[in-house]
Design a protein around this motif. Structure first.
Motif, mmCIF file in Angstrom:
data_model
loop_
_atom_site.group_PDB
_atom_site.id
_atom_site.type_symbol
_atom_site.label_atom_id
_atom_site.label_comp_id
_atom_site.label_asym_id
_atom_site.label_seq_id
_atom_site.Cartn_x
_atom_site.Cartn_y
_atom_site.Cartn_z
ATOM 1 N N ILE A 123 -9.029 1.120 -1.404
ATOM 2 C CA ILE A 123 -8.468 2.022 -0.401
ATOM 3 C C ILE A 123 -7.049 1.586 -0.049
ATOM 4 C CG2 ILE A 123 -8.722 2.967 1.931
ATOM 5 C CD1 ILE A 123 -10.870 3.907 0.051
ATOM 6 N N SER B 272 -15.381 1.735 8.331
ATOM 7 C CA SER B 272 -16.086 2.709 7.484
ATOM 8 C C SER B 272 -16.827 2.045 6.328
ATOM 9 C CB SER B 272 -15.101 3.740 6.929
ATOM 10 O OG SER B 272 -14.496 4.472 7.984
ATOM 11 N N TYR B 273 -16.254 0.975 5.785
ATOM 12 C CA TYR B 273 -16.840 0.354 4.604
ATOM 13 C C TYR B 273 -17.639 -0.916 4.910
ATOM 14 C CZ TYR B 273 -14.496 3.690 1.606
ATOM 15 O OH TYR B 273 -14.108 4.862 0.982
ATOM 16 N N ALA C 49 -10.648 1.862 7.919
ATOM 17 C CA ALA C 49 -11.208 1.590 6.596
ATOM 18 C C ALA C 49 -12.218 0.449 6.655
ATOM 19 C CB ALA C 49 -10.076 1.247 5.619
ATOM 20 N N THR D 99 -12.951 -3.343 1.228
ATOM 21 C CA THR D 99 -12.920 -2.139 0.385
ATOM 22 C C THR D 99 -12.731 -2.453 -1.089
ATOM 23 O OG1 THR D 99 -10.519 -1.848 0.560
ATOM 24 C CG2 THR D 99 -11.891 -0.876 2.313
ATOM 25 N N LYS E 255 -8.991 -5.782 5.000
ATOM 26 C CA LYS E 255 -9.229 -4.431 4.462
ATOM 27 C C LYS E 255 -9.411 -4.483 2.951
ATOM 28 C CE LYS E 255 -6.210 -2.135 2.846
ATOM 29 N NZ LYS E 255 -5.746 -1.883 1.435
#
Length: 299
Positions: free
Chosen positions: A36, A50-51, A47, A32, A28
């Protein structure tokens, strides 16, 4: 923000949930750029999804180990040699997510193939099953649970046993190395145990060719469906030869859309041992049986 489709999102979530919490949170941070903050595994997975620009980018991350992708594909019924390189696994996962969901589904843990079609509910019914699709889904189901019994693959064994066969099921097993030998077994218990021994004790891995040139299905007027498939046989990192296997399937009950195995004919032909790294670049074997020859198995 995510560039993943719905199926890619679902698949990537399943793969990410197989990571340890430490690996997941580290991934993560990488994806990110530490911008985040999350407090739970669910938030970390969301996350990352989404990224990520695309599914391929996510799967190629170092922390998404090839073993995790392999296990996911095996659970999905996608059969692939256990020593395939990561780029091959990534390609297979992306292809799997692009494939429309077939109309035939396999029920677990019993060897029952279901279809939304009304399949020969009575004689003269004009509606029929897409037997090629049924055969493909059956093979995915069969080799997934059979290969899972191989301890060298370190997979969770699926439920295997005589319940997937008719009581009077028959197995004819022929194998050719320096000379040709054959074995025959009758009865659900003996048939299931001999097939189990091939993967559990002899550590074989079956890699079927489910393309049109490797899979063929025909049906008899009396409800017997013959499914023939060709593929390669592996042990650890070596490709040992090729196989052709013909299954006879009969519906489990009148008016029901479930199937059990009536007969199995397995032919294995040994060849010079080829390491899986070399075998990846060779085409999968094609089926030699013609439809007329498969009809000879009806009896």
């Amino acid at each position: 923000m995510s560039g993943l489709s719905e199926k890619e999102t679902e698949g990537c979530k399943a793969i990410l949930n197989s990571l340890s919490k430490v690996e997941l949170f580290a991934l993560k941070d990488t994806v990110t750029n530490r911008m985040i903050t999350v407090e739970s595994v669910k938030e970390a997975v969301q996350a990352i999804i989404s990224y990520s620009q695309c599914a391929e980018e996510l799967l190629k991350r170092k922390k998404v180990h090839k073993e995790i992708i392999f296990t996911y594909l095996a659970d999905q019924g996608v059969v692939i040699p256990p020593n395939a390189e990561k780029h091959v696994l990534v390609k297979k996962a992306l292809e799997h997510w692009k494939t429309p969901k077939p109309i035939v589904e396999v029920r677990k843990p019993v060897a029952e193939v279901e279809t939304d079609n009304e399949v020969h509910r009575e004689r003269g019914n004009a509606k029929s099953c897409d037997y090629q699709v049924l055969g493909e889904e059956f093979c995915k189901w069969f080799y997934r649970i059979l290969n899972s019994q191989n301890p060298s693959l370190e997979l969770v064994p699926q439920e295997w046993g005589p319940q997937h066969f008719w009581e009077d099921a028959k197995l004819k097993f022929c194998y050719s190395t320096s000379e040709q030998q054959s074995e025959e077994y009758q009865g659900a218990e003996l048939v299931s145990l001999r097939l189990l021994a091939l993967v559990r004790d002899e550590l074989l891995f079956f890699n079927p060719n489910l393309d049109a040139n490797g899979l063929k299905c025909v049906s008899s007027p009396h409800g017997l469906v013959m499914v023939a498939v060709a593929g390669t046989i592996h042990r650890n990192t070596a490709c040992l030869g090729i196989f052709e296997q013909v299954f006879g399937l009969i519906r489990a009950a009148i008016g029901n859309s479930s199937w059990k195995i009536k007969s199995v004919n397995l032919n294995i032909t040994g060849q010079n041992v080829v390491e899986d790294g070399e075998a990846e670049h060779q085409p999968l074997p094609t089926l030699t049986y013609q439809s007329s020859e498969l009809q000879g198995f009806y009896g």
